[in-house]
Design an enzyme around this catalytic site. Sequence first.
Site: not given
Length: 329
Positions: A53, A120-121, A274, A302
């Site tokens: 996120g 990711s985050w 990605d 991704h």
Amino acid sequence: MDKVVGQRRSGNHLYSPVDPFDQQMLEVGDGHRVYVEQCGNPNGIPVVVLHGGPGGGCSPAMRRYFDPDVFRIVLFDQRGCGRSRPHASVEANTTWHLVADIEQIRKKLDIERWIVFGGSWGATLALIYAQSHANHVAALILRGIFLMTKPELDWFYGGGAGGFWPDLWASFTSLVPEDEHHDLIAAYNRRLFSGDIMQETRFARAWAGWENALASIDNEGATGESPADYARAFARLENHYFVNGGFLSDDQQILRRMDRIAHIPGFIIQGRYDMICPPASAYQLAQVWPKSRLKIIGKAGHALSEPGISAELVRTMDLMGTQKHRLGL
């Protein structure tokens, strides 16, 4: 019917679904209650899973990257999203609040050291947490590297990725006046926090839809709408963090502080194609991290669910399962 090999189904790389043995709402302060669950072996190797996120929340599928006979799997929904409350709230919601929450969870569960797993985050947060609490981190397993830098945000919200997806980019940008296109993060921020729930939801779905459409090479360009509650939390939290530069002191903070975790083993798993977090950041991170191993997965984007990425993550965690004493766990 798939043949079951041990606890893993052949063909999809993941372990079979597992239910939590513990679920709780943890009071972390500032009016926030964070959902925490544990799965697998209560006496196993502890691993904490950090979702993406910001604002994505965790899902049952995230439990399936770990052998439940070997690992004690800790998942939680970060402030403001998933089952944590208050929902979609950005009050007292910064990177440093989340780092403190992770530590509070670790202490509450009486875990001395654990493996940190994030994408990711979640990879961003894993690195920042490890740099703040290196003594409690045995290893880092990271996917889809995002270093919270301006060039990365400019790529995704300034037209870089839009050059590959001009039709979807046009839809994303068309919702705001052209004279605001120079800073779409700020333009969306004004609508996502307007106080008009209908407008907030409309722009939240557009924000989430732009990201979701570019997440997977296997489902490229899919533009299905996210549920309103999910989209609103995801978009508001993500935008809040991006407007504030991840609450870091400068653009290069993560890379500047890599000396703090130079001794910690790291596994970096990155999709070659990605579109959300291009491989340049993963490569850059690996160059300044002596104990890391970078694996770039061809024909992968991704998403956590990309087959090649899932397979490599499971292989890596299976390897970690044999390294308990080497990792000091």
